[in-house]
Design a protein around this motif. Structure first.
Motif, mmCIF file in Angstrom:
data_model
loop_
_atom_site.group_PDB
_atom_site.id
_atom_site.type_symbol
_atom_site.label_atom_id
_atom_site.label_comp_id
_atom_site.label_asym_id
_atom_site.label_seq_id
_atom_site.Cartn_x
_atom_site.Cartn_y
_atom_site.Cartn_z
ATOM 1 N N SER A 52 21.825 -9.102 7.916
ATOM 2 C CA SER A 52 22.690 -9.844 8.841
ATOM 3 C C SER A 52 23.903 -10.419 8.116
ATOM 4 O O SER A 52 23.926 -10.562 6.901
ATOM 5 C CB SER A 52 21.910 -10.982 9.502
ATOM 6 N N TYR A 53 24.926 -10.758 8.909
ATOM 7 C CA TYR A 53 26.163 -11.377 8.381
ATOM 8 C C TYR A 53 25.843 -12.691 7.688
ATOM 9 O O TYR A 53 26.346 -12.989 6.617
ATOM 10 C CB TYR A 53 27.124 -11.595 9.551
ATOM 11 N N VAL A 54 24.981 -13.478 8.314
ATOM 12 C CA VAL A 54 24.642 -14.791 7.752
ATOM 13 C C VAL A 54 23.959 -14.614 6.396
ATOM 14 O O VAL A 54 24.289 -15.290 5.419
ATOM 15 C CB VAL A 54 23.739 -15.587 8.726
ATOM 16 N N GLY A 92 42.615 -22.799 4.982
ATOM 17 C CA GLY A 92 41.915 -23.253 3.777
ATOM 18 C C GLY A 92 40.471 -23.628 4.093
ATOM 19 O O GLY A 92 39.575 -23.497 3.261
ATOM 20 N N ALA A 93 40.241 -24.089 5.330
ATOM 21 C CA ALA A 93 38.879 -24.428 5.754
ATOM 22 C C ALA A 93 38.231 -23.204 6.410
ATOM 23 O O ALA A 93 37.860 -23.216 7.577
ATOM 24 C CB ALA A 93 38.905 -25.619 6.701
ATOM 25 N N HIS A 94 38.124 -22.153 5.627
ATOM 26 C CA HIS A 94 37.488 -20.905 6.074
ATOM 27 C C HIS A 94 35.991 -20.999 5.767
ATOM 28 O O HIS A 94 35.152 -20.896 6.647
ATOM 29 C CB HIS A 94 38.154 -19.728 5.333
ATOM 30 N N VAL A 95 35.684 -21.177 4.497
ATOM 31 C CA VAL A 95 34.327 -21.537 4.059
ATOM 32 C C VAL A 95 34.480 -22.457 2.853
ATOM 33 O O VAL A 95 35.563 -22.555 2.289
ATOM 34 C CB VAL A 95 33.482 -20.308 3.609
ATOM 35 N N VAL A 96 33.395 -23.105 2.459
ATOM 36 C CA VAL A 96 33.415 -23.880 1.221
ATOM 37 C C VAL A 96 33.316 -22.876 0.072
ATOM 38 O O VAL A 96 32.385 -22.063 0.040
ATOM 39 C CB VAL A 96 32.239 -24.874 1.157
ATOM 40 N N PRO A 97 34.297 -22.859 -0.846
ATOM 41 C CA PRO A 97 34.250 -21.848 -1.911
ATOM 42 C C PRO A 97 33.074 -22.089 -2.859
ATOM 43 O O PRO A 97 32.602 -23.223 -2.981
ATOM 44 C CB PRO A 97 35.589 -22.026 -2.630
ATOM 45 N N PRO A 98 32.602 -21.048 -3.528
ATOM 46 C CA PRO A 98 31.411 -21.165 -4.375
ATOM 47 C C PRO A 98 31.551 -22.271 -5.426
ATOM 48 O O PRO A 98 30.590 -22.995 -5.695
ATOM 49 C CB PRO A 98 31.326 -19.794 -5.059
ATOM 50 N N ASP A 99 32.758 -22.450 -5.973
ATOM 51 C CA ASP A 99 32.940 -23.469 -7.016
ATOM 52 C C ASP A 99 32.841 -24.890 -6.459
ATOM 53 O O ASP A 99 32.811 -25.856 -7.218
ATOM 54 C CB ASP A 99 34.255 -23.247 -7.788
ATOM 55 N N TYR A 100 32.798 -25.057 -5.138
ATOM 56 C CA TYR A 100 32.634 -26.389 -4.540
ATOM 57 C C TYR A 100 31.326 -26.487 -3.745
ATOM 58 O O TYR A 100 31.160 -27.398 -2.940
ATOM 59 C CB TYR A 100 33.805 -26.698 -3.606
ATOM 60 N N ALA A 101 30.416 -25.527 -3.970
ATOM 61 C CA ALA A 101 29.216 -25.423 -3.127
ATOM 62 C C ALA A 101 28.469 -26.752 -3.003
ATOM 63 O O ALA A 101 27.974 -27.096 -1.925
ATOM 64 C CB ALA A 101 28.297 -24.338 -3.666
ATOM 65 N N GLN A 102 28.387 -27.515 -4.084
ATOM 66 C CA GLN A 102 27.660 -28.790 -4.043
ATOM 67 C C GLN A 102 28.597 -29.974 -3.801
ATOM 68 O O GLN A 102 28.187 -31.130 -3.899
ATOM 69 C CB GLN A 102 26.885 -29.010 -5.356
ATOM 70 N N ARG A 103 29.880 -29.686 -3.528
ATOM 71 C CA ARG A 103 30.859 -30.778 -3.393
ATOM 72 C C ARG A 103 31.746 -30.548 -2.171
ATOM 73 O O ARG A 103 32.962 -30.432 -2.282
ATOM 74 C CB ARG A 103 31.720 -30.847 -4.663
ATOM 75 N N ARG A 104 31.112 -30.475 -1.009
ATOM 76 C CA ARG A 104 31.864 -30.159 0.214
ATOM 77 C C ARG A 104 32.993 -31.162 0.452
ATOM 78 O O ARG A 104 34.085 -30.794 0.832
ATOM 79 C CB ARG A 104 30.919 -30.183 1.431
ATOM 80 N N ASP A 105 32.679 -32.455 0.234
ATOM 81 C CA ASP A 105 33.692 -33.482 0.485
ATOM 82 C C ASP A 105 34.893 -33.320 -0.422
ATOM 83 O O ASP A 105 36.039 -33.518 -0.003
ATOM 84 C CB ASP A 105 33.086 -34.880 0.289
ATOM 85 N N VAL A 109 40.643 -23.709 11.428
ATOM 86 C CA VAL A 109 39.419 -24.126 10.740
ATOM 87 C C VAL A 109 38.254 -23.331 11.324
ATOM 88 O O VAL A 109 38.209 -23.080 12.528
ATOM 89 C CB VAL A 109 39.216 -25.659 10.832
ATOM 90 N N PHE A 110 37.355 -22.893 10.436
ATOM 91 C CA PHE A 110 36.179 -22.119 10.860
ATOM 92 C C PHE A 110 35.060 -23.127 11.104
ATOM 93 O O PHE A 110 34.429 -23.629 10.167
ATOM 94 C CB PHE A 110 35.815 -21.129 9.756
ATOM 95 N N CYS A 111 34.850 -23.457 12.377
ATOM 96 C CA CYS A 111 33.851 -24.463 12.745
ATOM 97 C C CYS A 111 32.603 -23.727 13.223
ATOM 98 O O CYS A 111 32.542 -23.259 14.353
ATOM 99 C CB CYS A 111 34.417 -25.360 13.851
ATOM 100 N N ASP A 112 31.614 -23.593 12.335
ATOM 101 C CA ASP A 112 30.392 -22.880 12.706
ATOM 102 C C ASP A 112 29.317 -23.201 11.671
ATOM 103 O O ASP A 112 29.594 -23.856 10.669
ATOM 104 C CB ASP A 112 30.650 -21.366 12.778
ATOM 105 N N GLU A 113 28.117 -22.725 11.908
ATOM 106 C CA GLU A 113 27.010 -23.175 11.050
ATOM 107 C C GLU A 113 27.128 -22.691 9.603
ATOM 108 O O GLU A 113 26.614 -23.329 8.703
ATOM 109 C CB GLU A 113 25.647 -22.790 11.652
ATOM 110 N N ILE A 114 27.840 -21.570 9.356
ATOM 111 C CA ILE A 114 28.000 -21.113 7.968
ATOM 112 C C ILE A 114 29.293 -21.618 7.339
ATOM 113 O O ILE A 114 29.625 -21.252 6.221
ATOM 114 C CB ILE A 114 27.969 -19.562 7.865
ATOM 115 N N ALA A 115 30.027 -22.464 8.070
ATOM 116 C CA ALA A 115 31.325 -22.908 7.540
ATOM 117 C C ALA A 115 31.425 -24.434 7.590
ATOM 118 O O ALA A 115 30.830 -25.119 6.769
ATOM 119 C CB ALA A 115 32.453 -22.239 8.311
ATOM 120 N N PHE A 116 32.148 -24.986 8.562
ATOM 121 C CA PHE A 116 32.360 -26.426 8.623
ATOM 122 C C PHE A 116 31.807 -27.012 9.917
ATOM 123 O O PHE A 116 31.903 -26.396 10.982
ATOM 124 C CB PHE A 116 33.856 -26.739 8.483
ATOM 125 N N SER A 117 31.249 -28.220 9.797
ATOM 126 C CA SER A 117 30.698 -28.912 10.970
ATOM 127 C C SER A 117 31.856 -29.414 11.829
ATOM 128 O O SER A 117 32.996 -29.504 11.364
ATOM 129 C CB SER A 117 29.852 -30.104 10.511
#
Ligand SMILES: [Zn+2]
Length: 417
Positions: A95-97, A177-190, A215-223
């Motif tokens: 799946s995509y997810v 820019g708010a497409h997904v949280v990039p891997p280098d910020y995975a633990q630092r969303r804020d 902004v990508f507002c969805d469960e795999i991106a941003f709330s």
């Protein structure tokens, strides 16, 4: 009366104006342009004189159909590499997810895009864009969102601006820019959201690199709360907003888009009645992306009946992107929208002309009417419905941008050399 620059005649016109015949059709029509603007539209027989006497250039289009130049209101056209490996995995059942979380997916494209220099990004995107233009597109929106760091996001937007200038069509740029949280910020969303809102967005606004913010507002991106922070910042900076909404689950993203007066909410596969009603009240356009639905083998369709019932304008786009919609031609999207989503061929053409222009906040195009920009697409078809009928066959005979032909055009008569 001053002369026209060009008259196209011997045409069947799909003017797409409201309240008239289907497609706003005019048989044996003519269009006259002056200074890049449509100056006259009507039946050829109503022209006061022969086309050759009225214009510097008279073009007999040989009975072809002419529509407004097509508008593609949602693309991720500039990116590095490809996602063929993802495609192979997905058709094998993943799946995509799962792909998005497995170190492939968007993260792979981000890595390839960061590694690509500006010239390579430009060259590859220009090739895709030429295909789009050859298939009728004269206005294209391009999003950033595969850089996700300051330097690369700016590079993507610069490339998008350059594509418009060099290929001679209108490009509207959108900062994602708010497409997904990039891997280098995975633990630092804020911290990533702070980078987007406090650093990237003000700089992009200052340098006039983006016409809108998405902004990508969805469960795999941003709330919704995280998305609201981005939308608030965009609004403070005076930028129009758009939202990737409810593609995977209904997070209330369409209603959020409406609350911010977004130009459009895009995808909408999982949007409920409440979201649709909110969009109707706000005048937010629904941009449907059947290419992504097709590639992801989705089963939940966007709420077309509710969109119709509430009078929400429906637009269509290629969503051209390497992961979920490697689609570069709008006629393909017309077919997919009719076959997969049940749009009528008339709704489909409206979705890539008038309604698509509205999804970009452009009211100067999308219909063939005096005073509008003279962006045209010429078609080798017997009726406008045929635009949605063919799949994988180009019926476009050329486009006119701002009154001037781009690419091939039918034979020319008249007095000009
Ligand atoms: Zn998208």
């Amino acid at each position: 009366m001053s002369r026209y620059d060009t008259i196209w005649y011997g045409a069947q016109l799909a003017t797409m104006t409201a309240g008239s015949a289907p497609y706003g059709a005019i048989e044996d029509g003519a269009i006259a342009a002056r200074d890049g603007t449509i100056a006259w539209v009507g039946r050829r027989g109503d022209l006061p004189d022969e086309p050759e006497r009225l214009a510097d250039r008279a073009v007999d289009v040989g009975g072809r159909w002419i529509t407004p130049g097509l508008v593609d209101p949602h693309t991720h056209l500039v990116f590095g590499g490809d996602r063929v490996a993802d495609f192979e995995r997905r058709v094998a059942g993943q799946s995509y997810v799962a792909a998005a979380g497995g170190g492939t997916g968007i993260a792979h494209t981000v890595a390839m895009t960061r590694a690509a220099d500006e010239e390579t990004l430009y060259r590859d995107a220009a090739q895709r864009m030429r295909t789009m233009i050859a298939n009728g597109s004269t206005t294209i929106e391009i999003k950033s969102g595969y850089g996700l760091d300051v330097e690369t996001e700016l590079r993507l937007l610069r490339v998008a601006r350059r594509l418009g200038h060099e290929l001679g069509i209108t490009v509207r740029t959108t900062y994602l820019g708010a497409h997904v949280v990039p891997p280098d910020y995975a633990q630092r969303r804020d911290a990533y959201l702070a980078l987007v809102c406090d650093e990237m967005l003000p700089r992009i606004a200052r340098e006039h690199l983006a016409d809108a913010v998405d902004v990508f507002c969805d469960e795999i991106a941003f709330s919704p709360a995280e998305s609201a922070r981005v939308l608030d910042t965009a609004r403070r900076l005076g930028l129009a907003v758009k939202v990737h909404a409810d593609q995977i689950v209904d997070t209330g993203a369409a209603a959020l888009a409406a609350r911010y007066g977004a130009l459009s909410a895009d995808h909408l596969e999982h949007t409920g009645e409440e979201g649709v009603a909110a969009m109707a009240r706000a005048g937010t356009v629904a941009v449907l992306l059947p290419g992504a639905y097709h590639y992801l083998r989705e089963t939940v369709k966007p709420p077309v009946a509710a969109l119709r019932a509430h009078g929400v304008p429906i637009a269509l786009a290629t969503d051209c992107n390497p992961g979920t919609s490697p689609v570069t031609t709008l006629p393909t999207v017309l077919n997919l929208a009719c076959v997969l989503f049940g749009l009528t061929p008339h709704e489909a053409v409206a979705g890539v002309t008038f309604n698509a222009a509205r999804a970009l906040g452009l009211d100067d195009r999308g219909v063939l009417e005096a005073g509008k920009r003279c962006d045209l697409a010429l078609w080798n078809v017997g009726s406008p419905a045929e635009l949605s009928y063919w799949l994988g066959t180009s019926r476009c005979a050329g486009v006119v941008v701002n009154g001037s032909p781009v690419g091939c055009e039918p034979r020319e008569g008249g007095r000009s050399a």
